[in-house]
Design an enzyme around this catalytic site. Sequence first.
Site, PDB file in Angstrom:
ATOM      1  CG  HIS A  51      -0.214  -0.013   2.525  1.00 16.50           C
ATOM      2  ND1 HIS A  51      -0.099  -1.142   3.301  1.00 16.50           N
ATOM      3  CD2 HIS A  51       0.467   0.955   3.184  1.00 16.50           C
ATOM      4  CE1 HIS A  51       0.601  -0.872   4.376  1.00 16.50           C
ATOM      5  NE2 HIS A  51       0.964   0.394   4.328  1.00 16.50           N
TER       6      HIS A  51
HETATM    7  C1  T46 Z   1       2.806   0.094   7.053  1.00 19.54           C
HETATM    8  C2  T46 Z   1       3.440  -1.218   7.359  1.00 19.54           C
HETATM    9  C3  T46 Z   1       4.905  -1.165   7.518  1.00 19.54           C
HETATM   10  C4  T46 Z   1      -4.859  -0.815  13.276  1.00 19.54           C
HETATM   11  O1  T46 Z   1      -6.002  -1.043  13.735  1.00 19.54           O
HETATM   12  N1  T46 Z   1      -4.106   0.199  13.796  1.00 19.54           N
HETATM   13  C5  T46 Z   1      -2.863   0.474  13.341  1.00 19.54           C
HETATM   14  O2  T46 Z   1      -2.200   1.408  13.855  1.00 19.54           O
HETATM   15  C6  T46 Z   1      -2.336  -0.330  12.261  1.00 19.54           C
HETATM   16  C7  T46 Z   1      -0.937  -0.046  11.715  1.00 19.54           C
HETATM   17  C8  T46 Z   1      -3.104  -1.323  11.738  1.00 19.54           C
HETATM   18  N2  T46 Z   1      -4.348  -1.559  12.251  1.00 19.54           N
HETATM   19  C9  T46 Z   1      -5.145  -2.672  11.687  1.00 19.54           C
HETATM   20  C10 T46 Z   1      -5.591  -2.491  10.248  1.00 19.54           C
HETATM   21  C11 T46 Z   1      -5.675  -3.922   9.759  1.00 19.54           C
HETATM   22  O3  T46 Z   1      -6.946  -4.453  10.075  1.00 19.54           O
HETATM   23  O4  T46 Z   1      -4.345  -3.848  11.723  1.00 19.54           O
HETATM   24  C12 T46 Z   1      -4.619  -4.657  10.594  1.00 19.54           C
HETATM   25  C13 T46 Z   1      -3.354  -4.956   9.824  1.00 19.54           C
HETATM   26  O5  T46 Z   1      -2.895  -3.758   9.185  1.00 19.54           O
HETATM   27  P1  T46 Z   1      -2.176  -3.763   7.754  1.00 19.54           P
HETATM   28  O6  T46 Z   1      -2.771  -4.808   6.888  1.00 19.54           O
HETATM   29  O7  T46 Z   1      -2.190  -2.367   7.232  1.00 19.54           O
HETATM   30  O8  T46 Z   1      -0.696  -4.217   8.164  1.00 19.54           O
HETATM   31  P2  T46 Z   1       0.628  -4.137   7.284  1.00 19.54           P
HETATM   32  O9  T46 Z   1       1.692  -4.863   8.031  1.00 19.54           O
HETATM   33  O10 T46 Z   1       0.386  -4.559   5.891  1.00 19.54           O
HETATM   34  O11 T46 Z   1       1.006  -2.572   7.248  1.00 19.54           O
HETATM   35  C14 T46 Z   1       1.440  -1.947   8.449  1.00 19.54           C
HETATM   36  C15 T46 Z   1       0.855  -0.530   8.503  1.00 19.54           C
HETATM   37  O12 T46 Z   1      -0.572  -0.587   8.406  1.00 19.54           O
HETATM   38  C16 T46 Z   1       1.396   0.327   7.413  1.00 19.54           C
HETATM   39  O13 T46 Z   1       1.165   1.685   7.718  1.00 19.54           O
HETATM   40  O14 T46 Z   1       3.389   0.891   6.362  1.00 19.54           O
HETATM   41  O15 T46 Z   1       2.849  -1.881   8.482  1.00 19.54           O
END
Ligand code: T46
Length: 134
Positions: A51
């Site tokens: 993303h």
């Molecule tokens: C990034 C990379 C390095 C929350 O509820 N609060 C939060 O602060 C975050 C970061 C995520 N979430 C929830 C949203 C999703 O339901 O946790 C779940 C997993 O998030 P995501 O799929 O976005 O995770 P990554 O590892 O793909 O991405 C994360 C960060 O979201 C992003 O900003 O750059 O780590």
Amino acid sequence: MSLDRVKIIDIPKITDVRGNLSVIENDVVPFDVKRVYYLYDVPSGTHRGGHAHKKLYQLLIAISGSFNVVLKDSSGNTKVVTLNKPNTGLLIPNMVWRELEDFSSGAICLVVASEVYEESDYIRDFDRFLLMDK
Ligand code: T46
């Protein structure tokens, strides 16, 4: 926006025979820190990210172990950065596509972020990212 805005940042290290200590203050990151989160227990072969963010800036640090960050801009440029030192950070500004992969066993990715969590700040579709970054 161009990948030139992505920077490797040396985080100050206070060395000591008892072990090292690193500090992140606002002279290390070019934003006010609003949130800290971390990725851990990442199974081998898993990808994270995939993303871009509309507004958010963040600093990624391999607090333990290593992983690769694949960065893309809308002009077709790609860069791969390996993070493997707890005193080296990768500054990723807004509107840069990122994917995290090749996590070593026990790797921990610490993220220091400029904004609180807002799903509306995410662009999770690569074609949409290309269109939005024109
Ligand atoms: C990034 C990379 C390095 C929350 O509820 N609060 C939060 O602060 C975050 C970061 C995520 N979430 C929830 C949203 C999703 O339901 O946790 C779940 C997993 O998030 P995501 O799929 O976005 O995770 P990554 O590892 O793909 O991405 C994360 C960060 O979201 C992003 O900003 O750059 O780590």
